[in-house]
Design an enzyme around this catalytic site. Structure first.
Site, PDB file in Angstrom:
ATOM      1  N   LYS A  16      34.902  39.049  23.901  1.00  0.00           N
ATOM      2  CA  LYS A  16      33.911  39.986  22.968  1.00  0.00           C
ATOM      3  C   LYS A  16      34.977  40.828  22.149  1.00  0.00           C
ATOM      4  CE  LYS A  16      32.010  42.549  26.160  1.00  0.00           C
ATOM      5  NZ  LYS A  16      32.539  41.910  27.219  1.00  0.00           N
ATOM      6  N   ARG A  91      25.111  47.917  28.026  1.00  0.00           N
ATOM      7  CA  ARG A  91      25.406  47.019  28.927  1.00  0.00           C
ATOM      8  C   ARG A  91      24.359  46.613  30.005  1.00  0.00           C
ATOM      9  NH1 ARG A  91      30.755  46.629  28.677  1.00  0.00           N
ATOM     10  NH2 ARG A  91      31.901  45.936  30.574  1.00  0.00           N
ATOM     11  N   ARG A 130      44.818  37.427  31.368  1.00  0.00           N
ATOM     12  CA  ARG A 130      44.674  38.491  30.502  1.00  0.00           C
ATOM     13  C   ARG A 130      45.367  39.691  31.426  1.00  0.00           C
ATOM     14  NH1 ARG A 130      39.335  41.189  28.121  1.00  0.00           N
ATOM     15  NH2 ARG A 130      39.343  41.997  30.131  1.00  0.00           N
ATOM     16  N   ARG A 136      45.867  45.581  32.494  1.00  0.00           N
ATOM     17  CA  ARG A 136      44.503  46.094  32.801  1.00  0.00           C
ATOM     18  C   ARG A 136      44.393  46.488  34.199  1.00  0.00           C
ATOM     19  NH1 ARG A 136      39.504  45.168  29.129  1.00  0.00           N
ATOM     20  NH2 ARG A 136      38.275  45.770  30.947  1.00  0.00           N
ATOM     21  N   ARG A 147      33.279  42.444  38.443  1.00  0.00           N
ATOM     22  CA  ARG A 147      32.811  42.789  37.170  1.00  0.00           C
ATOM     23  C   ARG A 147      31.807  41.473  36.579  1.00  0.00           C
ATOM     24  NH1 ARG A 147      37.795  43.104  34.275  1.00  0.00           N
ATOM     25  NH2 ARG A 147      37.009  43.335  32.440  1.00  0.00           N
TER      26      ARG A 147
HETATM   27  P1  AMP Z   1      35.286  46.486  29.089  1.00  0.00           P
HETATM   28  O1  AMP Z   1      36.362  46.843  28.145  1.00  0.00           O
HETATM   29  O2  AMP Z   1      33.877  46.233  28.148  1.00  0.00           O
HETATM   30  O3  AMP Z   1      35.337  45.221  29.828  1.00  0.00           O
HETATM   31  O4  AMP Z   1      34.681  47.545  30.082  1.00  0.00           O
HETATM   32  C1  AMP Z   1      35.495  48.286  30.971  1.00  0.00           C
HETATM   33  C2  AMP Z   1      34.865  49.203  32.054  1.00  0.00           C
HETATM   34  O5  AMP Z   1      34.439  50.081  31.053  1.00  0.00           O
HETATM   35  C3  AMP Z   1      33.816  48.563  32.599  1.00  0.00           C
HETATM   36  O6  AMP Z   1      33.985  47.603  33.636  1.00  0.00           O
HETATM   37  C4  AMP Z   1      32.909  49.624  32.681  1.00  0.00           C
HETATM   38  O7  AMP Z   1      33.135  50.362  33.956  1.00  0.00           O
HETATM   39  C5  AMP Z   1      33.022  50.685  31.855  1.00  0.00           C
HETATM   40  N1  AMP Z   1      32.100  50.402  30.540  1.00  0.00           N
HETATM   41  C6  AMP Z   1      32.348  49.995  29.256  1.00  0.00           C
HETATM   42  N2  AMP Z   1      31.087  49.812  28.625  1.00  0.00           N
HETATM   43  C7  AMP Z   1      30.171  50.375  29.409  1.00  0.00           C
HETATM   44  C8  AMP Z   1      28.823  50.739  29.125  1.00  0.00           C
HETATM   45  N3  AMP Z   1      28.348  50.227  28.163  1.00  0.00           N
HETATM   46  N4  AMP Z   1      27.986  51.181  30.116  1.00  0.00           N
HETATM   47  C9  AMP Z   1      28.891  51.617  31.481  1.00  0.00           C
HETATM   48  N5  AMP Z   1      30.369  51.302  31.418  1.00  0.00           N
HETATM   49  C10 AMP Z   1      31.014  50.759  30.678  1.00  0.00           C
END
Ligand code: AMP
Length: 197
Positions: A16, A91, A130, A136, A147
Site C-alpha cells: 500500500k 480501516r 521488511r 518497525r 495485524r
Molecule cells: P500501517 O502503517 O498502515 O500498517 O499502520 C500501522 C498501525 O497504525 C496499525 O497497525 C494501527 O495500529 C495503526 N493505524 C494506522 N491506520 C489506522 C486507522 N485508520 N485506524 C486505526 N489504526 C490505524
C-alpha cells in the site's frame, strides 16, 4: 484528470505505502498515510502519539476518534491543494461511514477505493523481510500475524462496502511494482466516470 480522491485497501505487506506514493506522484496529489502520521506522532510524543503507541505496538487498531481527529487537517489541506491518495484509512466500515458523513456535504468524499489483492501466504514472508530492514517494531512475526487477523476481520468488509457502492477497483498486487502502478492508473482511466464527481 483533476482532483482525484482515492484510497488504497490491502493487507499489511500488500504494498500500500509504495503504491500510494507512486499513484499520488502520478496524479500530483498528496499521499496521506495514517500509519506514517501515527508513527510521527509517537516519535514526537504528542497527545495523539501517547494514546496510539500501545495499540500500534500490539498491532491493534487505534480508536476511531483519534485517527479521525488526526486526519482532519491533512485531508482538508490536501483537498484544497487538489486531492489525495489515502493509505491505511479507512480501516473499518465504521471509519468509512464517519469519513463519508463529514466529506459528502463538502463534495470531497472518496471517488474510488483501490484494492491491492495479494495472496495471504506471501504476506508474512514480505513483512518479516521488511521488519529486518525497517526495524518497525510491529513487524515481528507474532504481531504481523495479529495485524493480518485484524485486517481479515475489520478491514476486509470494506471491500464489500465499496463494491456495493460501485466504487471498488481491484488490481493484482503480486506483480512487479511498476506493473501494479500502471495497472491502477489504467483501471482508473477506464473508470473515468467515477472520477467525474
Ligand atoms: P500501517 O502503517 O498502515 O500498517 O499502520 C500501522 C498501525 O497504525 C496499525 O497497525 C494501527 O495500529 C495503526 N493505524 C494506522 N491506520 C489506522 C486507522 N485508520 N485506524 C486505526 N489504526 C490505524
Amino acid at each position: 484528470m483533476l482532483g482525484v480522491r482515492l484510497l488504497l485497501i490491502g493487507a499489511p505487506g500488500a504494498g500500500k505505502g509504495t503504491q500510494a506514493t507512486r499513484i499520488a506522484d502520478h496524479f500530483h496529489v498528496a499521499h496521506i498515510s495514517s500509519g506514517d502520521l501515527l508513527r510521527a506522532h509517537v516519535i514526537n510524543n504528542t497527545a495523539i502519539g501517547r494514546t496510539a503507541q500501545d495499540y500500534m505496538e500490539r498491532g491493534d487498531l487505534v480508536p476511531d476518534e483519534v485517527v479521525l481527529d488526526m486526519l482532519r487537517k491533512p485531508v482538508t489541506e490536501a483537498v484544497a491543494a487538489g486531492g489525495y491518495v489515502l493509505d491505511g484509512f479507512p480501516r473499518t466500515v465504521e471509519q468509512a461511514e464517519a469519513a463519508y458523513a463529514v466529506a459528502k456535504d463538502l463534495g470531497v468524499a472518496v471517488q474510488v477505493a483501490v484494492h491491492l489483492a495479494v495472496d495471504p501466504a506471501s504476506l508474512l514472508e514480505r513483512l518479516v523481510a521488511r521488519g529486518q530492514e525497517s526495524g518497525r517494531s510491529d513487524d515481528t512475526p507474532e504481531i504481523i500475524k495479529h495485524r493480518i487477523d485484524v485486517y481479515e476481520q475489520r478491514t476486509k468488509p470494506l471491500l464489500d462496502y465499496y463494491a456495493e457502492r460501485e466504487r471498488l477497483i481491484t488490481v493484482n498486487g503480486e506483480r512487479p511494482i511498476d506493473e501494479v502502478t500502471w495497472s491502477v492508473i489504467v483501471q482508473l482511466q477506464k473508470a473515468q466516470r467515477l472520477l467525474a464527481d
